[in-house]
Design a protein around this motif. Structure first.
Motif, PDB file in Angstrom:
ATOM      1  N   GLU A  17       6.164  -0.003 -10.201  1.00 33.78           N
ATOM      2  CA  GLU A  17       7.242   0.416  -9.204  1.00 33.78           C
ATOM      3  C   GLU A  17       6.577   0.994  -8.790  1.00 33.78           C
ATOM      4  O   GLU A  17       5.901   1.828  -7.524  1.00 33.78           O
ATOM      5  CB  GLU A  17       8.510   0.232  -9.322  1.00 33.78           C
ATOM      6  CG  GLU A  17       9.166  -0.996  -9.293  1.00 33.78           C
ATOM      7  CD  GLU A  17      10.771  -1.210  -9.972  1.00 33.78           C
ATOM      8  OE1 GLU A  17      11.466  -2.179  -9.473  1.00 33.78           O
ATOM      9  OE2 GLU A  17      11.300   0.398  -9.989  1.00 33.78           O
ATOM     10  N   ALA A  50       2.777   1.422  -7.439  1.00 31.81           N
ATOM     11  CA  ALA A  50       2.651   0.745  -6.288  1.00 31.81           C
ATOM     12  C   ALA A  50       3.341   1.343  -4.850  1.00 31.81           C
ATOM     13  O   ALA A  50       3.144   0.878  -3.983  1.00 31.81           O
ATOM     14  CB  ALA A  50       3.710  -1.114  -6.379  1.00 31.81           C
ATOM     15  N   ASP A  51       4.498   1.844  -5.083  1.00 29.74           N
ATOM     16  CA  ASP A  51       4.910   2.810  -4.052  1.00 29.74           C
ATOM     17  C   ASP A  51       4.479   4.139  -3.925  1.00 29.74           C
ATOM     18  O   ASP A  51       5.559   4.930  -3.758  1.00 29.74           O
ATOM     19  CB  ASP A  51       6.248   2.671  -4.122  1.00 29.74           C
ATOM     20  CG  ASP A  51       7.205   2.792  -2.481  1.00 29.74           C
ATOM     21  OD1 ASP A  51       6.447   2.474  -2.482  1.00 29.74           O
ATOM     22  OD2 ASP A  51       8.735   3.480  -3.555  1.00 29.74           O
ATOM     23  N   PRO A  63       5.424   7.086  -0.679  1.00 31.25           N
ATOM     24  CA  PRO A  63       6.840   6.928  -0.411  1.00 31.25           C
ATOM     25  C   PRO A  63       7.006   8.076  -1.368  1.00 31.25           C
ATOM     26  O   PRO A  63       8.135   9.138  -1.476  1.00 31.25           O
ATOM     27  CB  PRO A  63       7.444   6.004   0.176  1.00 31.25           C
ATOM     28  CG  PRO A  63       5.822   4.967   0.011  1.00 31.25           C
ATOM     29  CD  PRO A  63       4.747   5.616  -0.359  1.00 31.25           C
ATOM     30  N   VAL A  64       6.966   7.779  -3.054  1.00 26.25           N
ATOM     31  CA  VAL A  64       7.471   8.747  -3.812  1.00 26.25           C
ATOM     32  C   VAL A  64       6.969  10.062  -4.061  1.00 26.25           C
ATOM     33  O   VAL A  64       7.892  11.274  -4.321  1.00 26.25           O
ATOM     34  CB  VAL A  64       7.144   7.941  -5.250  1.00 26.25           C
ATOM     35  CG1 VAL A  64       7.595   9.087  -6.528  1.00 26.25           C
ATOM     36  CG2 VAL A  64       8.136   6.204  -5.136  1.00 26.25           C
TER      37      VAL A  64
END
Length: 85
Positions: free
Chosen positions: A9, A12-13, A16-17
């Motif tokens: 996850e 893919a992100d 933003p993380v």
């Protein structure tokens, strides 16, 4: 504040993380097979941890040198900081 997400996850992100860590001070724990494996933290937190580790290491070196000078030195056992797999 902290959160958890799987490594897939996070992959893919990732933008933003890292933004939440950088600008919001959030720690995101990354999990692998349901267990915490790593964390994305603000750079300041990682730098503080490194500074603390340096202090601990420095104190261990000072103690070993003092024991050697006093003639009471004994072998210093290796201490693993990360869990063995």
């Amino acid at each position: 504040m902290s959160s958890e997400m799987s490594i897939s996850e996070a992959r893919a992100d990732l933008g933003p993380v890292t933004s939440r860590a950088c600008f919001g001070g959030e720690t995101t724990y990354l999990t692998k097979h349901g267990r915490r494996a790593a964390a994305v933290v603000p750079a300041e937190a990682a730098e503080l941890l490194e500074d603390l580790e340096d202090l601990v290491d420095g104190e261990a070196v000072r103690e070993a040198l003092e024991a050697r000078r006093a003639g009471t030195n004994e072998p210093v056992p290796f201490t693993r900081r990360t869990p063995s797999q």
